[in-house]
Every structure is written in C-alpha cells, then in structure tokens.
Design an enzyme around this catalytic site. Structure first.
Site, PDB file in Angstrom:
ATOM      1  N   LYS A 135      -9.284   8.349 -18.687  1.00 21.16           N
ATOM      2  CA  LYS A 135      -9.604   8.961 -19.979  1.00 21.16           C
ATOM      3  C   LYS A 135      -8.387   8.910 -20.912  1.00 21.16           C
ATOM      4  O   LYS A 135      -7.984   7.832 -21.295  1.00 21.16           O
ATOM      5  CB  LYS A 135     -10.109  10.386 -19.740  1.00 21.16           C
ATOM      6  CG  LYS A 135     -11.093  10.519 -18.558  1.00 21.16           C
ATOM      7  CD  LYS A 135     -12.417   9.828 -18.787  1.00 21.16           C
ATOM      8  CE  LYS A 135     -13.282   9.711 -17.527  1.00 21.16           C
ATOM      9  NZ  LYS A 135     -13.552  10.938 -16.791  1.00 21.16           N
ATOM     10  N   TYR A 154     -16.798  19.035 -13.150  1.00 23.05           N
ATOM     11  CA  TYR A 154     -17.173  17.638 -13.366  1.00 23.05           C
ATOM     12  C   TYR A 154     -18.194  17.222 -12.293  1.00 23.05           C
ATOM     13  O   TYR A 154     -17.994  17.500 -11.104  1.00 23.05           O
ATOM     14  CB  TYR A 154     -15.910  16.762 -13.302  1.00 23.05           C
ATOM     15  CG  TYR A 154     -16.187  15.289 -13.351  1.00 23.05           C
ATOM     16  CD1 TYR A 154     -16.598  14.684 -14.540  1.00 23.05           C
ATOM     17  CD2 TYR A 154     -16.064  14.493 -12.224  1.00 23.05           C
ATOM     18  CE1 TYR A 154     -16.873  13.329 -14.587  1.00 23.05           C
ATOM     19  CE2 TYR A 154     -16.327  13.129 -12.263  1.00 23.05           C
ATOM     20  CZ  TYR A 154     -16.734  12.555 -13.445  1.00 23.05           C
ATOM     21  OH  TYR A 154     -17.006  11.217 -13.497  1.00 23.05           O
ATOM     22  N   ASP A 208      -7.636  20.296 -12.778  1.00 25.12           N
ATOM     23  CA  ASP A 208      -8.055  18.999 -13.322  1.00 25.12           C
ATOM     24  C   ASP A 208      -7.861  19.108 -14.826  1.00 25.12           C
ATOM     25  O   ASP A 208      -8.621  19.774 -15.524  1.00 25.12           O
ATOM     26  CB  ASP A 208      -9.513  18.723 -12.948  1.00 25.12           C
ATOM     27  CG  ASP A 208     -10.011  17.374 -13.468  1.00 25.12           C
ATOM     28  OD1 ASP A 208      -9.426  16.850 -14.444  1.00 25.12           O
ATOM     29  OD2 ASP A 208     -11.003  16.850 -12.918  1.00 25.12           O
ATOM     30  N   ARG A 234       0.848  -1.195   0.000  1.00 29.53           N
ATOM     31  CA  ARG A 234       0.000   0.000   0.000  1.00 29.53           C
ATOM     32  C   ARG A 234       0.887   1.250   0.000  1.00 29.53           C
ATOM     33  O   ARG A 234       0.633   2.208  -0.708  1.00 29.53           O
ATOM     34  CB  ARG A 234      -0.955   0.035   1.207  1.00 29.53           C
ATOM     35  CG  ARG A 234      -1.669   1.372   1.318  1.00 29.53           C
ATOM     36  CD  ARG A 234      -2.859   1.468   2.267  1.00 29.53           C
ATOM     37  NE  ARG A 234      -2.881   0.529   3.348  1.00 29.53           N
ATOM     38  CZ  ARG A 234      -2.112   0.597   4.453  1.00 29.53           C
ATOM     39  NH1 ARG A 234      -1.259   1.578   4.619  1.00 29.53           N
ATOM     40  NH2 ARG A 234      -2.209  -0.339   5.384  1.00 29.53           N
TER      41      ARG A 234
HETATM   42  C1  LIG Z   1     -13.998  11.240 -15.418  1.00 34.19           C
HETATM   43  C2  LIG Z   1     -13.538  12.484 -14.780  1.00 34.19           C
HETATM   44  C3  LIG Z   1     -13.223  12.533 -13.414  1.00 34.19           C
HETATM   45  C4  LIG Z   1     -13.426  11.343 -12.498  1.00 34.19           C
HETATM   46  O1  LIG Z   1     -12.549  10.313 -12.784  1.00 34.19           O
HETATM   47  P1  LIG Z   1     -12.857   8.756 -12.492  1.00 34.19           P
HETATM   48  O2  LIG Z   1     -11.636   8.094 -12.995  1.00 34.19           O
HETATM   49  O3  LIG Z   1     -14.107   8.408 -13.227  1.00 34.19           O
HETATM   50  O4  LIG Z   1     -13.036   8.639 -11.008  1.00 34.19           O
HETATM   51  C5  LIG Z   1     -12.745  13.726 -12.904  1.00 34.19           C
HETATM   52  N1  LIG Z   1     -12.600  14.810 -13.670  1.00 34.19           N
HETATM   53  C6  LIG Z   1     -12.907  14.810 -14.982  1.00 34.19           C
HETATM   54  C7  LIG Z   1     -12.739  16.058 -15.777  1.00 34.19           C
HETATM   55  C8  LIG Z   1     -13.387  13.655 -15.581  1.00 34.19           C
HETATM   56  O5  LIG Z   1     -13.710  13.662 -16.888  1.00 34.19           O
END
Ligand SMILES: *Cc1c(COP(=O)(O)O)cnc(C)c1O
Length: 392
Positions: free
Chosen positions: A194, A97, A169, A45
C-alpha cells in the site's frame, strides 16, 4: 533533522562502486573462502544485501531496531502469529482486515489459538477481554473501511501490565504519519503493498520491532518459513519509499479536500474521515498521528447495493479496484468487494452498510477528483430517478 531528510540519507551509497541507487543482488548463494568463512552472506533466503538495506531503512523509518521483509503483508502477519503456541490467546480489533481475519480463524484457530474480537476504540473492552492466556493484542489503526482509531499508547500500557505483546498493523497510516513503536507498541506490521510501495506495482510486507530479541525471533521465522521478499521487489520498495513523505503529505491534502466536499453533498449520508471533526475518533487521531491519511469512505442516502454499484461504476479517475495507497485514485464498493465474504448482518453491524464506498485518494489534481465525483453523483441521480419512475 527532519524525517524526510533522515530517510533519504539512510539509503546508503554503494561502498563498492559509488552507485547512488541500491544495487539489486540477484543471486541465490554467495561463494565462500572456506566452509563458514564468507562476507556476511551465505544463502539468499537467510540474507540478501538488497533486502537487508530495505529492512534497515524501514526499521529507521519506524524508529525500531529490527525489520524483516516478507513476500506479502499477510506473510508478515503470519510471522507474528507464529510467535504464539497452542493455548495462547489473542485480543484483536473487531474491524480487522479481512485477510487477517481469514488467517486467524481458518488457519490459527485450528492450531488451538483463541482469538477474541473487541471494539478496541474503547480501551475498557481490551482490558476486559484479556485473560492469563492472552499473549498478543492485535490492533489495526486506522481500520478498513470506517477508519476507526484506537489509542495505541493507552493499549500499550494495558499490554505491558498484562505481560503480552502489542502488535499494530499500521498499513493505513504508514510511518510518515504514525510510529506505533514510539507509543509503546512492541511490533509494527505493514502491507508494504500500500503506502510504503505507493505505486500499485508490488506485493510486500514488513515486520518491525524495537527489542532486538523479538526482532531475532521474527528473523528466525523469516528464514525458517521462507516467505522472503525478492531482491527486485526489495529494490522496487526502496524506490517507492524514497518519496513516502512527499506522497503521503499530498494524499492527506487531497483526501481532506475530498472529504470536506463530500460531507456537503446532498446524496451523501455518512462520511468516514478522521480529519473531519465529526469523525468519532477525531481527537485521538489528531493526538497520535501527524496526518489523517488518504482513505475516505462514505455511504449514500440511497443506502442500497444497487446505488453503491452504480456509483463505483460511474467514476472516470477513481479506478474500480481493490487495494489502496497508490498514486492513482481507486474506488471500491465494500459490500461487494473487500467485505463480500462477511455475512451481511455482521458487516452492517460494523458500520459497513450496503452502499458504503471506499476511496483511496491518489495524487491527481484534487479539482479533477472532485469533478469526477460530482459527475458520478449526477449520473447516479439520473439512474436512481429512472428506477423510481419504473417502480411507480
Ligand atoms: C492489504 C492489507 C493487508 C494484507 O497485505 P497484502 O500485502 O495484500 O498481503 C494487511 N493489512 C491491511 C490493513 C491491509 O490493508
């Protein structure tokens, strides 16, 4: 050295065996010679060699010094929020988001953290929202699904002057297009689910920092709270990242062609793509990013729920699914999918009208993608005409 070359050669050859692919250390613990005497690892961990390799690759990609990998993008965001304490305030992008909005309002507000949402495309709004308690500015740029772009460099200056952290982000851009740390941000987070992963085959998140002390705090939280990325998913993510630059370059080319084709279509009303000079933040997008990304959103002249649903169920190559950034093209209807939990009036006020359709333009031949959209428009035109006849 170009970024792609640097990336590929930042992935180490295994010193033990010469394996060119990073080994998956599928282990929970590490045998010690004597208590506390080990080879740099004691419990998985806290530290795992496969995850550690991923973290150093992504830190270099973002021009940071520290990265921590988490089991999802939201776990990564959660770690950043845990830097705060009761009484602290956040100034956040209004077009945030949905999952981050849920985490902020339904989890962190309960612990006495106040969040003020503003349109961060106008830096005056950010400046005016800051109080002496503001400890964090939260940007997302580009945003989902209208691809609003905020000026990272200008907001970083406000953050410095106000003694608070700036976290970006950067999921929609990926480090292939935008490196917020080089523009003055303190923290970058990604949903690596993504573009970093890129193949729609894993859920992962990552936090990158420039300052070592801040990186240590995130590392502490990663171990203390435990939402780590597994060795196998770390390996899979490295595997995806190897082609990041190549993929993103083609996503941008395909998305630009799709956006230009859509903007000439008679059934399309608004189109959102930062690579079009008509986009409201085109200038800043051009200044701070190397490309405009793979996401294109648009609304229909027939701006109804029914028309949106009819369209997203009429495509063949654009598969109907949440998420984005994978090699296969995806389509979604925001009002009924990603933005379903947001009250309709608030959603519309944010530019997400009833018919809004979001495309994650993939890596198919762009001619096939355009042909797919063309036949979907023909299908809905027939369908909508039928509706008009029926109601007459
Ligand atoms: C999908 C997404 C998240 C969340 O990510 P997960 O991997 O689904 O937990 C956060 N910010 C943005 C801009 C996203 O597109």
């Amino acid at each position: 050295m170009s970024n792609a070359t640097q990336l590929l050669h930042s992935i180490p050859v295994d010193p033990l065996t010469g394996a060119i692919s990073v080994p998956i250390y599928q282990t929970s613990t590490f045998v010690q010679e004597a208590p506390g005497v080990n080879k740099g690892y004691d419990y998985a961990r806290s530290n795992n060699p496969t995850r550690g390799t991923l973290e150093s690759i992504v830190a270099q990609l973002e021009k940071g010094n520290h990265a921590s990998a988490f089991s999802s993008g939201l776990a990564a965001i959660d770690a950043v929020l845990k830097l705060l304490k009761t009484g602290d305030e956040i100034v956040a992008v209004d077009d945030i988001y949905g999952g981050a909005f849920r985490l902020f309002t339904q989890v962190y507000e309960k612990f006495g953290i106040k969040i003020t949402y503003v349109d961060t495309t106008d830096i005056a709004n950010v400046f005016n929202a800051i109080t002496t308690n503001t400890k964090l500015i939260w940007l997302e740029t580009p945003t989902n699904p209208t691809l609003k772009i905020s000026d990272i460099e200008a907001i970083a200056k406000i953050a410095k002057a106000s003694n608070c952290l700036l976290c970006v982000d950067s999921t929609f851009a990926s480090p292939a297009l935008q490196q917020p740390l080089t523009l003055g941000a303190d923290i970058v987070v990604h949903s690596a689910t993504k573009y970093l992963g890129g193949h729609s085959d894993l859920i992962a998140g990552i936090v990158i920092t420039k300052e070592a002390a801040l990186g240590e705090k995130i590392k502490f939280l990663q171990n203390a709270c435990g939402a780590i990325l597994s060795p196998f998913d770390s390996w899979l993510l490295i595997r995806g990242i190897e082609t990041l630059h190549l993929r993103v370059k083609q996503h941008c080319i395909n998305a630009q062609a799709v956006a230009e084709w859509l903007s000439a279509h008679p059934l399309v009303d608004k189109i959102f793509y930062p690579g079009l000079p008509s986009h409201y933040n085109h200038a800043i997008a051009k200044k701070q990013a190397k490309g405009f990304g793979g996401i294109v959103s648009f609304t229909l002249k027939e701006d109804t729920d029914a028309a949106g649903i009819a369209f997203v169920t009429s495509t063949k190559y654009f598969l109907l699914a949440e998420s984005l950034g994978g090699i296969k093209s995806l389509i979604s209807h925001s009002a009924n999918m990603t933005h379903k939990s947001i009250p309709a009036d608030i959603r519309r006020a944010n530019g997400v009208s009833d018919s809004l359709i979001r495309l994650s333009v993939g890596l198919e031949e762009v001619e096939d993608l355009i042909a797919d959209l063309k036949q979907a428009f023909e299908k809905i035109a027939t369908k909508l005409q039928l509706n008009i006849l029926q109601s007459a």
